[in-house]
Design a protein around this motif. Structure first.
Motif, PDB file in Angstrom:
ATOM      1  N   HIS A 264       0.809  -1.212   0.000  1.00  0.00           N
ATOM      2  CA  HIS A 264       0.000   0.000   0.000  1.00  0.00           C
ATOM      3  C   HIS A 264       0.845   1.265   0.000  1.00  0.00           C
ATOM      4  CE1 HIS A 264      -2.237  -3.355   1.821  1.00  0.00           C
ATOM      5  NE2 HIS A 264      -3.085  -2.971   0.886  1.00  0.00           N
ATOM      6  N   ASN A 265       2.060   1.108  -0.488  1.00  0.00           N
ATOM      7  CA  ASN A 265       2.992   2.229  -0.576  1.00  0.00           C
ATOM      8  C   ASN A 265       3.203   2.582  -2.052  1.00  0.00           C
ATOM      9  OD1 ASN A 265       4.976   4.133  -0.247  1.00  0.00           O
ATOM     10  ND2 ASN A 265       6.520   2.720   0.561  1.00  0.00           N
ATOM     11  N   PRO A 266       2.791   3.769  -2.501  1.00  0.00           N
ATOM     12  CA  PRO A 266       2.991   4.125  -3.911  1.00  0.00           C
ATOM     13  C   PRO A 266       4.438   3.959  -4.371  1.00  0.00           C
ATOM     14  CG  PRO A 266       1.498   5.680  -2.894  1.00  0.00           C
ATOM     15  CD  PRO A 266       2.011   4.797  -1.782  1.00  0.00           C
ATOM     16  N   TYR A 267       5.384   4.217  -3.512  1.00  0.00           N
ATOM     17  CA  TYR A 267       6.797   4.059  -3.877  1.00  0.00           C
ATOM     18  C   TYR A 267       7.070   2.621  -4.343  1.00  0.00           C
ATOM     19  CZ  TYR A 267      11.899   3.988  -3.377  1.00  0.00           C
ATOM     20  OH  TYR A 267      13.248   3.849  -3.603  1.00  0.00           O
ATOM     21  N   HIS A 268       6.537   1.655  -3.624  1.00  0.00           N
ATOM     22  CA  HIS A 268       6.762   0.258  -3.968  1.00  0.00           C
ATOM     23  C   HIS A 268       5.839  -0.225  -5.083  1.00  0.00           C
ATOM     24  CE1 HIS A 268       8.889   0.224  -0.050  1.00  0.00           C
ATOM     25  NE2 HIS A 268       9.606  -0.730  -0.620  1.00  0.00           N
ATOM     26  N   ARG A 269       4.809   0.539  -5.402  1.00  0.00           N
ATOM     27  CA  ARG A 269       3.891   0.188  -6.494  1.00  0.00           C
ATOM     28  C   ARG A 269       4.193   0.998  -7.752  1.00  0.00           C
ATOM     29  NH1 ARG A 269      -1.078  -1.774  -4.498  1.00  0.00           N
ATOM     30  NH2 ARG A 269      -1.572  -2.144  -6.708  1.00  0.00           N
ATOM     31  N   ALA A 270       5.300   1.711  -7.756  1.00  0.00           N
ATOM     32  CA  ALA A 270       5.583   2.673  -8.829  1.00  0.00           C
ATOM     33  C   ALA A 270       5.591   2.027 -10.210  1.00  0.00           C
ATOM     34  CB  ALA A 270       6.918   3.378  -8.565  1.00  0.00           C
ATOM     35  N   ALA A 271       6.104   0.823 -10.330  1.00  0.00           N
ATOM     36  CA  ALA A 271       6.195   0.178 -11.647  1.00  0.00           C
ATOM     37  C   ALA A 271       4.826  -0.035 -12.270  1.00  0.00           C
ATOM     38  CB  ALA A 271       6.926  -1.152 -11.521  1.00  0.00           C
ATOM     39  N   GLU A 272       3.783  -0.136 -11.438  1.00  0.00           N
ATOM     40  CA  GLU A 272       2.427  -0.361 -11.936  1.00  0.00           C
ATOM     41  C   GLU A 272       1.792   0.909 -12.490  1.00  0.00           C
ATOM     42  OE1 GLU A 272       0.146  -2.992  -9.089  1.00  0.00           O
ATOM     43  OE2 GLU A 272       2.031  -2.737  -7.980  1.00  0.00           O
ATOM     44  N   LEU A 273       2.495   2.028 -12.384  1.00  0.00           N
ATOM     45  CA  LEU A 273       1.984   3.300 -12.896  1.00  0.00           C
ATOM     46  C   LEU A 273       2.468   3.583 -14.311  1.00  0.00           C
ATOM     47  CD1 LEU A 273       2.428   5.356  -9.629  1.00  0.00           C
ATOM     48  CD2 LEU A 273       0.260   4.707 -10.680  1.00  0.00           C
ATOM     49  N   ARG A 274       3.171   2.659 -14.909  1.00  0.00           N
ATOM     50  CA  ARG A 274       3.631   2.849 -16.277  1.00  0.00           C
ATOM     51  C   ARG A 274       2.422   2.996 -17.200  1.00  0.00           C
ATOM     52  NH1 ARG A 274       8.597   2.034 -17.916  1.00  0.00           N
ATOM     53  NH2 ARG A 274       9.045   0.670 -16.121  1.00  0.00           N
ATOM     54  N   GLY A 275       2.447   4.013 -18.049  1.00  0.00           N
ATOM     55  CA  GLY A 275       1.335   4.272 -18.954  1.00  0.00           C
ATOM     56  C   GLY A 275       0.299   5.229 -18.410  1.00  0.00           C
ATOM     57  N   VAL A 276       0.392   5.566 -17.114  1.00  0.00           N
ATOM     58  CA  VAL A 276      -0.513   6.542 -16.501  1.00  0.00           C
ATOM     59  C   VAL A 276       0.154   7.919 -16.544  1.00  0.00           C
ATOM     60  CG1 VAL A 276      -1.779   7.172 -14.408  1.00  0.00           C
ATOM     61  CG2 VAL A 276      -1.410   4.746 -14.966  1.00  0.00           C
ATOM     62  N   ARG A 277      -0.585   8.942 -16.958  1.00  0.00           N
ATOM     63  CA  ARG A 277      -0.029  10.294 -16.927  1.00  0.00           C
ATOM     64  C   ARG A 277      -0.015  10.771 -15.474  1.00  0.00           C
ATOM     65  NH1 ARG A 277      -2.745  14.045 -21.447  1.00  0.00           N
ATOM     66  NH2 ARG A 277      -1.001  15.373 -20.780  1.00  0.00           N
ATOM     67  N   LEU A 278       1.147  11.258 -15.020  1.00  0.00           N
ATOM     68  CA  LEU A 278       1.352  11.521 -13.599  1.00  0.00           C
ATOM     69  C   LEU A 278       1.749  12.971 -13.332  1.00  0.00           C
ATOM     70  CD1 LEU A 278       3.409   8.302 -12.765  1.00  0.00           C
ATOM     71  CD2 LEU A 278       0.958   8.687 -12.377  1.00  0.00           C
ATOM     72  N   TYR A 279       1.267  13.476 -12.195  1.00  0.00           N
ATOM     73  CA  TYR A 279       1.619  14.812 -11.719  1.00  0.00           C
ATOM     74  C   TYR A 279       1.823  14.706 -10.214  1.00  0.00           C
ATOM     75  CZ  TYR A 279       1.141  19.866 -10.807  1.00  0.00           C
ATOM     76  OH  TYR A 279       1.342  21.178 -10.408  1.00  0.00           O
ATOM     77  N   VAL A 280       2.958  15.188  -9.721  1.00  0.00           N
ATOM     78  CA  VAL A 280       3.276  15.136  -8.292  1.00  0.00           C
ATOM     79  C   VAL A 280       3.759  16.510  -7.848  1.00  0.00           C
ATOM     80  CG1 VAL A 280       4.771  14.124  -6.526  1.00  0.00           C
ATOM     81  CG2 VAL A 280       3.850  12.674  -8.354  1.00  0.00           C
ATOM     82  N   ALA A 281       3.161  17.038  -6.783  1.00  0.00           N
ATOM     83  CA  ALA A 281       3.517  18.365  -6.282  1.00  0.00           C
ATOM     84  C   ALA A 281       3.603  18.349  -4.760  1.00  0.00           C
ATOM     85  CB  ALA A 281       2.491  19.399  -6.738  1.00  0.00           C
ATOM     86  N   ALA A 282       4.465  19.196  -4.215  1.00  0.00           N
ATOM     87  CA  ALA A 282       4.580  19.345  -2.764  1.00  0.00           C
ATOM     88  C   ALA A 282       5.331  20.636  -2.454  1.00  0.00           C
ATOM     89  CB  ALA A 282       5.298  18.155  -2.136  1.00  0.00           C
ATOM     90  N   GLY A 283       4.999  21.240  -1.313  1.00  0.00           N
ATOM     91  CA  GLY A 283       5.716  22.411  -0.836  1.00  0.00           C
ATOM     92  C   GLY A 283       6.898  22.002   0.015  1.00  0.00           C
ATOM     93  N   ASP A 284       7.652  23.014   0.472  1.00  0.00           N
ATOM     94  CA  ASP A 284       8.835  22.697   1.284  1.00  0.00           C
ATOM     95  C   ASP A 284       8.556  22.773   2.781  1.00  0.00           C
ATOM     96  OD1 ASP A 284       8.601  25.419   1.642  1.00  0.00           O
ATOM     97  OD2 ASP A 284      10.482  25.925   0.648  1.00  0.00           O
ATOM     98  N   GLY A 285       7.480  23.453   3.176  1.00  0.00           N
ATOM     99  CA  GLY A 285       7.129  23.537   4.584  1.00  0.00           C
ATOM    100  C   GLY A 285       8.049  24.398   5.429  1.00  0.00           C
ATOM    101  N   ARG A 286       8.993  25.087   4.808  1.00  0.00           N
ATOM    102  CA  ARG A 286       9.947  25.882   5.575  1.00  0.00           C
ATOM    103  C   ARG A 286       9.266  27.103   6.195  1.00  0.00           C
ATOM    104  NH1 ARG A 286      14.960  27.030   1.731  1.00  0.00           N
ATOM    105  NH2 ARG A 286      13.232  27.451   0.293  1.00  0.00           N
ATOM    106  N   PRO A 287       9.767  27.563   7.344  1.00  0.00           N
ATOM    107  CA  PRO A 287       9.155  28.745   7.965  1.00  0.00           C
ATOM    108  C   PRO A 287       9.298  29.972   7.085  1.00  0.00           C
ATOM    109  CG  PRO A 287      11.207  28.160   9.066  1.00  0.00           C
ATOM    110  CD  PRO A 287      10.889  27.036   8.138  1.00  0.00           C
ATOM    111  N   ARG A 288       8.272  30.781   7.084  1.00  0.00           N
ATOM    112  CA  ARG A 288       8.305  32.026   6.332  1.00  0.00           C
ATOM    113  C   ARG A 288       8.955  33.114   7.185  1.00  0.00           C
ATOM    114  NH1 ARG A 288       2.082  31.075   4.573  1.00  0.00           N
ATOM    115  NH2 ARG A 288       2.054  30.585   6.796  1.00  0.00           N
ATOM    116  N   PRO A 289       9.333  34.232   6.576  1.00  0.00           N
ATOM    117  CA  PRO A 289       9.992  35.295   7.345  1.00  0.00           C
ATOM    118  C   PRO A 289       9.191  35.675   8.584  1.00  0.00           C
ATOM    119  CG  PRO A 289      10.089  35.793   5.010  1.00  0.00           C
ATOM    120  CD  PRO A 289       9.223  34.579   5.135  1.00  0.00           C
TER     121      PRO A 289
END
Length: 352
Positions: A264-289
């Motif tokens: 149930h870990n996408p990292y370990h299921r990554a090979a099964e995503l071949r042929g799927v159009r993928l988009y992955v986004a994330a922020g950095d979470g760093r403190p702002r000024p």
């Protein structure tokens, strides 16, 4: 200071510190995941206002619901929004899905529309995406938007429950009950895209790995649940966000039941995503000024996303990425939906 005043001060301080700790732990729920077996494989016009689904329109007979699911109620909120209350055998409970219907939609028209599934994060429900601009962004799109409830800590998974299985089985509900229901009674076609934020980002990639979706997007998702720190966030988040729930019910122990976690870990299921159009986004979470602390949940999401997309790269699987300065909230997920939407819609033939 008098002894009584000192004692009151100590008690107040203890309450504040305890409260802050609980809030920090609860925030990690956004990276929850879960399930015993591999994600279930997918199987294959209501009147305005609220009515019992068993009522049959004069012009047609309502098709039977697939086995295991019953439509208890249809509630038309406005011209596009419809809430379905469902009784699910997989969950052994009643749940809800919100639909955004395209212009000209009619369940009895004989026409089908592609679907865009949007999965919510931890501590949310089927109304989570309604805080975004999704209704406006999809107003002209010939697509049915499907926003199911996934449980506060559901993790889009069939729960392990100590190896016994049984409810809640969220993946089975969504892919083997809800999906065929929408196709048999609500005009949903076979072309599907999926996206989600936080817990829903992990769910989107897991469901896409079944082969039932043409495109998938993760916004701040827990896409590598065995990454150090992310596994702890899953455990603490479940314990704090769904108080009284044993976190081991979802996937068991990450060490003793590692194979279950890997399933149930996408990292370990990554090979099964071949042929799927993928988009992955994330922020950095760093403190702002001017801030002392950053957003640890988003920091973990960024690390998970970096590892996951790196794995996709090793496998030669294309993925569009967007890493940015930002935090773990709808302000950024709404922005990412706008960025990813053209790809998601075009993948199912609903784009320009």
């Amino acid at each position: 200071m008098a002894p009584g005043s000192r004692l009151r001060g100590l008690l107040v301080g203890a309450v504040v510190v305890t409260g802050l700790f609980v809030l920090v732990v609860a925030a990690t729920l956004a990276l929850i995941t879960g399930q015993r077996r591999p994600v279930a494989e997918p199987t294959g016009a209501p009147a305005t206002g609220e009515r019992r689904a068993s009522a049959t329109p004069e012009t047609r007979q309502t098709p039977e619901a697939p086995e295991g699911i019953e439509v208890v109620r249809e509630r038309r909120l406005d011209g596009r929004r419809m809430d379905l209350t469902l009784r699910s055998a997989a969950l052994d409970d009643v749940t809800t899905v919100r639909l955004l219907l395209p212009e000209g939609w009619s369940a009895g028209s004989g026409r089908t529309w592609p679907t865009l599934w949007l999965l919510h994060g931890g501590l949310d429900d089927h109304r989570g995406w309604s805080r975004s601009d999704v209704e406006r962004l999809t107003a002209a799109a010939p697509v049915i938007v499907v926003m199911p409830d996934g449980g506060r800590c559901g993790s889009y998974s069939d729960w392990y429950n100590g190896g016994r299985g049984g409810p809640p089985r969220w993946a089975t509900h969504h892919l083997q009950e809800l999906l065929p229901l929408l196709e048999s009674r609500y005009g949903a076609g076979g072309d599907r895209a999926i996206a989600g934020y936080s817990m829903g980002g992990q769910g989107a990639m897991l469901y896409a790995a079944t082969g039932g979706f043409r495109a998938a997007a993760s916004f701040s998702g827990a896409v590598h649940t065995l990454l150090p720190g992310v596994d702890l966030a899953v455990m603490l988040g479940t314990a704090a966000g769904c108080f009284g729930t044993d976190w081991k019910r979802i996937w068991g122990d990450p060490h003793g039941d590692r194979k279950v976690w890997e399933e149930h870990n996408p990292y370990h299921r990554a090979a099964e995503l071949r042929g799927v159009r993928l988009y992955v986004a994330a922020g950095d979470g760093r403190p702002r000024p001017g801030e002392l602390f950053g957003d640890v949940t988003e920091e973990l999401a960024r690390k998970a996303a970096t590892a996951f997309t790196g794995r996709l790269g090793e496998l030669g699987i294309p993925v569009e990425t967007h890493f940015y300065r930002g935090r773990h909230n709808m302000t950024y997920w709404n922005r990412e939906l706008r960025r990813a939407l053209p790809m998601l819609l075009s993948s199912v033939g609903a784009g320009d």
